[in-house]
Design a protein around this motif. Structure first.
Motif, PDB file in Angstrom:
ATOM      1  N   VAL A   1       5.089  11.882  -4.828  1.00 55.23           N
ATOM      2  CA  VAL A   1       4.402  10.854  -4.444  1.00 55.23           C
ATOM      3  C   VAL A   1       3.608  11.145  -3.334  1.00 55.23           C
ATOM      4  CG1 VAL A   1       4.249   8.385  -3.563  1.00 55.23           C
ATOM      5  CG2 VAL A   1       5.648   9.140  -5.355  1.00 55.23           C
ATOM      6  N   ASP A   2       2.127  11.240  -3.356  1.00 59.77           N
ATOM      7  CA  ASP A   2       1.517  11.336  -2.160  1.00 59.77           C
ATOM      8  C   ASP A   2       0.730   9.974  -1.630  1.00 59.77           C
ATOM      9  OD1 ASP A   2       1.036  14.304  -2.364  1.00 59.77           O
ATOM     10  OD2 ASP A   2       0.274  13.681  -4.411  1.00 59.77           O
ATOM     11  N   GLY A   3       0.778   8.945  -2.379  1.00 61.80           N
ATOM     12  CA  GLY A   3       0.256   7.830  -1.720  1.00 61.80           C
ATOM     13  C   GLY A   3       0.880   6.396  -2.477  1.00 61.80           C
ATOM     14  N   ALA A   4       1.131   5.297  -1.622  1.00 64.37           N
ATOM     15  CA  ALA A   4       1.711   4.205  -2.311  1.00 64.37           C
ATOM     16  C   ALA A   4       1.198   2.743  -1.702  1.00 64.37           C
ATOM     17  CB  ALA A   4       3.162   4.049  -1.710  1.00 64.37           C
ATOM     18  N   THR A   5       1.189   1.719  -2.425  1.00 62.41           N
ATOM     19  CA  THR A   5       0.726   0.731  -1.976  1.00 62.41           C
ATOM     20  C   THR A   5       1.379  -0.464  -2.934  1.00 62.41           C
ATOM     21  OG1 THR A   5      -1.676  -0.611  -1.811  1.00 62.41           O
ATOM     22  CG2 THR A   5      -0.833   0.444  -3.990  1.00 62.41           C
ATOM     23  N   GLY A   6       1.171  -1.566  -2.482  1.00 62.22           N
ATOM     24  CA  GLY A   6       1.992  -2.921  -2.792  1.00 62.22           C
ATOM     25  C   GLY A   6       1.344  -4.065  -2.597  1.00 62.22           C
ATOM     26  N   PRO A   7       1.792  -5.252  -3.108  1.00 60.80           N
ATOM     27  CA  PRO A   7       1.211  -6.576  -3.376  1.00 60.80           C
ATOM     28  C   PRO A   7       1.391  -7.179  -1.843  1.00 60.80           C
ATOM     29  CG  PRO A   7       3.482  -6.600  -4.050  1.00 60.80           C
ATOM     30  CD  PRO A   7       3.343  -5.314  -3.610  1.00 60.80           C
ATOM     31  N   VAL A   8       0.365  -8.262  -2.020  1.00 60.19           N
ATOM     32  CA  VAL A   8       0.072  -9.120  -0.654  1.00 60.19           C
ATOM     33  C   VAL A   8       0.746 -10.335  -1.027  1.00 60.19           C
ATOM     34  CG1 VAL A   8      -1.821 -10.067   0.813  1.00 60.19           C
ATOM     35  CG2 VAL A   8      -1.856  -7.363   0.108  1.00 60.19           C
ATOM     36  N   LEU A   9       1.063 -10.774   0.444  1.00 60.22           N
ATOM     37  CA  LEU A   9       1.649 -12.392   0.159  1.00 60.22           C
ATOM     38  C   LEU A   9       0.658 -13.134   1.398  1.00 60.22           C
ATOM     39  CD1 LEU A   9       5.298 -13.565   0.605  1.00 60.22           C
ATOM     40  CD2 LEU A   9       3.385 -14.750   2.254  1.00 60.22           C
ATOM     41  N   TYR A  10      -0.058 -13.986   0.944  1.00 62.97           N
ATOM     42  CA  TYR A  10      -1.131 -14.623   1.727  1.00 62.97           C
ATOM     43  C   TYR A  10      -0.271 -15.854   2.525  1.00 62.97           C
ATOM     44  CZ  TYR A  10      -4.602 -12.190  -0.853  1.00 62.97           C
ATOM     45  OH  TYR A  10      -5.394 -11.047  -1.370  1.00 62.97           O
ATOM     46  N   TYR A  11       0.075 -15.264   3.698  1.00 65.32           N
ATOM     47  CA  TYR A  11       0.787 -16.380   4.451  1.00 65.32           C
ATOM     48  C   TYR A  11       0.045 -17.491   4.971  1.00 65.32           C
ATOM     49  CZ  TYR A  11      -1.412 -13.658   8.432  1.00 65.32           C
ATOM     50  OH  TYR A  11      -2.111 -13.024   9.168  1.00 65.32           O
ATOM     51  N   ASP A  12      -1.042 -17.840   4.857  1.00 68.77           N
ATOM     52  CA  ASP A  12      -1.848 -18.996   5.139  1.00 68.77           C
ATOM     53  C   ASP A  12      -2.336 -19.648   4.108  1.00 68.77           C
ATOM     54  OD1 ASP A  12      -3.676 -17.168   4.871  1.00 68.77           O
ATOM     55  OD2 ASP A  12      -4.777 -17.341   6.836  1.00 68.77           O
TER      56      ASP A  12
ATOM     57  N   PHE B   1      -5.467   2.576  -7.138  1.00 66.64           N
ATOM     58  CA  PHE B   1      -6.075   1.807  -6.047  1.00 66.64           C
ATOM     59  C   PHE B   1      -5.129   1.883  -4.988  1.00 66.64           C
ATOM     60  CE2 PHE B   1      -8.144  -0.311  -9.669  1.00 66.64           C
ATOM     61  CZ  PHE B   1      -9.460   0.133  -9.373  1.00 66.64           C
ATOM     62  N   LEU B   2      -5.446   2.047  -3.725  1.00 64.37           N
ATOM     63  CA  LEU B   2      -4.925   1.783  -2.520  1.00 64.37           C
ATOM     64  C   LEU B   2      -5.491   0.614  -1.860  1.00 64.37           C
ATOM     65  CD1 LEU B   2      -4.637   5.450  -0.673  1.00 64.37           C
ATOM     66  CD2 LEU B   2      -2.717   4.154  -1.665  1.00 64.37           C
ATOM     67  N   PHE B   3      -4.807  -0.292  -1.350  1.00 62.24           N
ATOM     68  CA  PHE B   3      -5.043  -1.675  -0.670  1.00 62.24           C
ATOM     69  C   PHE B   3      -4.905  -1.379   0.691  1.00 62.24           C
ATOM     70  CE2 PHE B   3      -3.418  -2.580  -4.969  1.00 62.24           C
ATOM     71  CZ  PHE B   3      -4.536  -2.916  -5.656  1.00 62.24           C
ATOM     72  N   GLY B   4      -6.110  -1.421   1.436  1.00 62.10           N
ATOM     73  CA  GLY B   4      -6.154  -1.181   2.743  1.00 62.10           C
ATOM     74  C   GLY B   4      -5.164  -1.880   3.766  1.00 62.10           C
ATOM     75  N   SER B   5      -4.661  -3.093   3.520  1.00 62.41           N
ATOM     76  CA  SER B   5      -3.708  -3.876   4.279  1.00 62.41           C
ATOM     77  C   SER B   5      -2.455  -3.656   3.948  1.00 62.41           C
ATOM     78  CB  SER B   5      -4.023  -5.417   3.847  1.00 62.41           C
ATOM     79  OG  SER B   5      -3.971  -5.920   2.489  1.00 62.41           O
ATOM     80  N   ASN B   6      -2.273  -2.845   3.000  1.00 55.85           N
ATOM     81  CA  ASN B   6      -0.847  -2.526   2.647  1.00 55.85           C
ATOM     82  C   ASN B   6      -0.639  -1.196   1.817  1.00 55.85           C
ATOM     83  OD1 ASN B   6       1.857  -2.704   2.003  1.00 55.85           O
ATOM     84  ND2 ASN B   6       1.722  -4.151   0.305  1.00 55.85           N
ATOM     85  N   MET B   7      -0.538  -0.060   2.742  1.00 61.26           N
ATOM     86  CA  MET B   7      -0.882   1.308   1.838  1.00 61.26           C
ATOM     87  C   MET B   7      -0.116   2.198   2.855  1.00 61.26           C
ATOM     88  SD  MET B   7      -4.714   2.666   2.653  1.00 61.26           S
ATOM     89  CE  MET B   7      -4.595   4.131   2.699  1.00 61.26           C
ATOM     90  N   ALA B   8       0.065   3.392   2.300  1.00 60.66           N
ATOM     91  CA  ALA B   8       0.896   4.674   3.090  1.00 60.66           C
ATOM     92  C   ALA B   8       0.330   5.888   2.244  1.00 60.66           C
ATOM     93  CB  ALA B   8       2.373   4.579   3.065  1.00 60.66           C
TER      94      ALA B   8
ATOM     95  N   GLU C   1      -6.246  15.212  -7.601  1.00 58.37           N
ATOM     96  CA  GLU C   1      -5.079  14.964  -8.604  1.00 58.37           C
ATOM     97  C   GLU C   1      -3.921  14.575  -7.784  1.00 58.37           C
ATOM     98  OE1 GLU C   1      -4.619  18.328 -11.102  1.00 58.37           O
ATOM     99  OE2 GLU C   1      -6.316  17.607 -12.315  1.00 58.37           O
ATOM    100  N   MET C   2      -3.635  13.702  -6.779  1.00 60.64           N
ATOM    101  CA  MET C   2      -2.707  13.225  -5.954  1.00 60.64           C
ATOM    102  C   MET C   2      -2.165  11.987  -6.657  1.00 60.64           C
ATOM    103  SD  MET C   2      -3.923  13.703  -1.854  1.00 60.64           S
ATOM    104  CE  MET C   2      -4.470  15.432  -1.315  1.00 60.64           C
ATOM    105  N   LEU C   3      -0.709  11.941  -6.607  1.00 57.27           N
ATOM    106  CA  LEU C   3      -0.332  10.830  -7.225  1.00 57.27           C
ATOM    107  C   LEU C   3       0.073   9.441  -6.343  1.00 57.27           C
ATOM    108  CD1 LEU C   3       1.820   9.457  -9.569  1.00 57.27           C
ATOM    109  CD2 LEU C   3       3.602  10.388  -8.545  1.00 57.27           C
ATOM    110  N   ILE C   4      -0.698   8.166  -6.771  1.00 52.04           N
ATOM    111  CA  ILE C   4      -0.347   6.951  -6.015  1.00 52.04           C
ATOM    112  C   ILE C   4       0.365   6.305  -6.812  1.00 52.04           C
ATOM    113  CG2 ILE C   4      -1.689   5.139  -5.090  1.00 52.04           C
ATOM    114  CD1 ILE C   4      -4.221   6.723  -4.861  1.00 52.04           C
ATOM    115  N   ARG C   5       1.393   5.730  -6.072  1.00 54.62           N
ATOM    116  CA  ARG C   5       2.474   4.835  -6.748  1.00 54.62           C
ATOM    117  C   ARG C   5       2.392   3.487  -6.136  1.00 54.62           C
ATOM    118  NH1 ARG C   5       8.030   7.348  -7.494  1.00 54.62           N
ATOM    119  NH2 ARG C   5       6.739   8.312  -8.936  1.00 54.62           N
ATOM    120  N   TYR C   6       2.350   2.492  -7.446  1.00 49.94           N
ATOM    121  CA  TYR C   6       2.180   1.131  -7.045  1.00 49.94           C
ATOM    122  C   TYR C   6       3.837   0.693  -6.841  1.00 49.94           C
ATOM    123  CZ  TYR C   6       1.771  -4.000  -7.019  1.00 49.94           C
ATOM    124  OH  TYR C   6       1.754  -5.348  -6.892  1.00 49.94           O
ATOM    125  N   VAL C   7       4.277   0.081  -5.550  1.00 54.27           N
ATOM    126  CA  VAL C   7       5.326  -0.257  -5.432  1.00 54.27           C
ATOM    127  C   VAL C   7       5.734  -1.899  -5.138  1.00 54.27           C
ATOM    128  CG1 VAL C   7       7.737   0.073  -4.012  1.00 54.27           C
ATOM    129  CG2 VAL C   7       5.766   1.887  -4.299  1.00 54.27           C
TER     130      VAL C   7
END
Length: 272
Positions: free
Chosen positions: A117-128, A156-163, A198-204
């Motif tokens: 794994v070279d990158g990871a991203t996940g979902p967002v909870l809209y707290y407001d 895709f990486l999502f800028g508010s929640n990525m590594a 060819e880096m692997l991005i995983r959705y978590v």
């Protein structure tokens, strides 16, 4: 944590006095502590830097660092400065209005314990927004749909929640677009450069970060400009694949219903 890499959290900030404290407190209260929590202040004229200092003194056991990037105004040079200054093996990148879940660092470390794994991203909870947990499920399904339609093309990486893995960032740091005209989605640009290597991005799905839905307060014209950054990013890379237009269509389709829901929620909150 044997075998799990250290995780830095990087937070670019410009005039974020209203949200930076809650962002930092969420980053501090983790089931597994971050290696460091870096706020990169970019010429803020409000109390952002002072608040970061206050939080650092309140939590002396937490490795909160305040850096200043005064050479250039803008998210991308500020982001790059922070990512390059971080010392963790994995670089978590969130926004100043992000509220990471208490297990966020733990989930990131678990994900990157897989050396593929070279990158990871996940979902967002809209707290407001109302119905937050329902919204989280909807956001997760939406992002998984976007990833599915782009399968074998670009994740895709999502800028508010990525590594990203620090080694991966060092490989592309000199390549990522500077976007001086502010036309692109900077997180999608990073995704494209990673894909080119060819880096692997995983959705978590359980790597969850809260964020504000304040983008919905934009006018239709401004919101459309923001969403069509997808198209401009791909054009900048000379990528023309019809399936990659789907995210733009989805985000445009949800604007009015989500804006109405936010308006009703805000109105009810003011009357109670």
């Amino acid at each position: 944590m044997t075998g799990r890499p250290s995780v830095s959290i990087i937070i670019p900030a410009y005039n974020e006095e209203d949200v930076i404290r809650q962002c930092l407190e969420a980053a501090v209260y983790q089931t597994v502590p971050a290696h460091e929590i870096i706020v990169v202040d970019n010429r803020s004229t409000d109390a952002t830097a002072r608040i970061v200092g206050q939080v650092a003194r309140e939590f002396p056991e937490s490795p909160i660092r305040l850096l200043r990037q005064n050479e250039q105004q803008g998210l991308i040079p500020t982001r790059n400065y922070g990512l390059s200054a971080a010392t963790g093996r994995v670089l978590g990148r969130i926004d100043a209005d992000s509220l990471v879940e208490p297990t966020w660092v733990e989930r990131v470390a678990e994900t990157f314990s897989d050396p593929a794994v070279d990158g990871a991203t996940g979902p967002v909870l809209y707290y407001d927004m109302p119905l937050r947990r329902f919204g989280l499920k909807a956001d997760d399904r939406l992002r998984q749909l976007v990833l599915k339609v782009a399968y074998r093309q670009y994740h895709f990486l999502f800028g508010s929640n990525m590594a990203v893995r620090a080694d991966a960032w060092r490989r592309i740091a000199h390549e990522v677009c500077r976007d001086e005209q502010d036309q692109m989605h900077e997180d999608i640009d990073v995704s494209v450069h990673m894909a080119q290597h060819e880096m692997l991005i995983r959705y978590v799905p359980d790597m969850i970060a809260g964020m504000s839905a304040r983008r919905l307060e934009d006018s239709p014209k401004d919101y459309r400009y923001y969403v069509t950054r997808f198209d401009r990013t791909y054009r900048a890379h000379q990528i023309n694949k019809p399936l990659l237009k789907i995210p733009t269509l989805i985000f445009m389709a949800i604007y009015y219903p989500a804006k109405a829901l936010r308006y009703l929620h805000s109105g009810l909150a003011r009357t109670t």
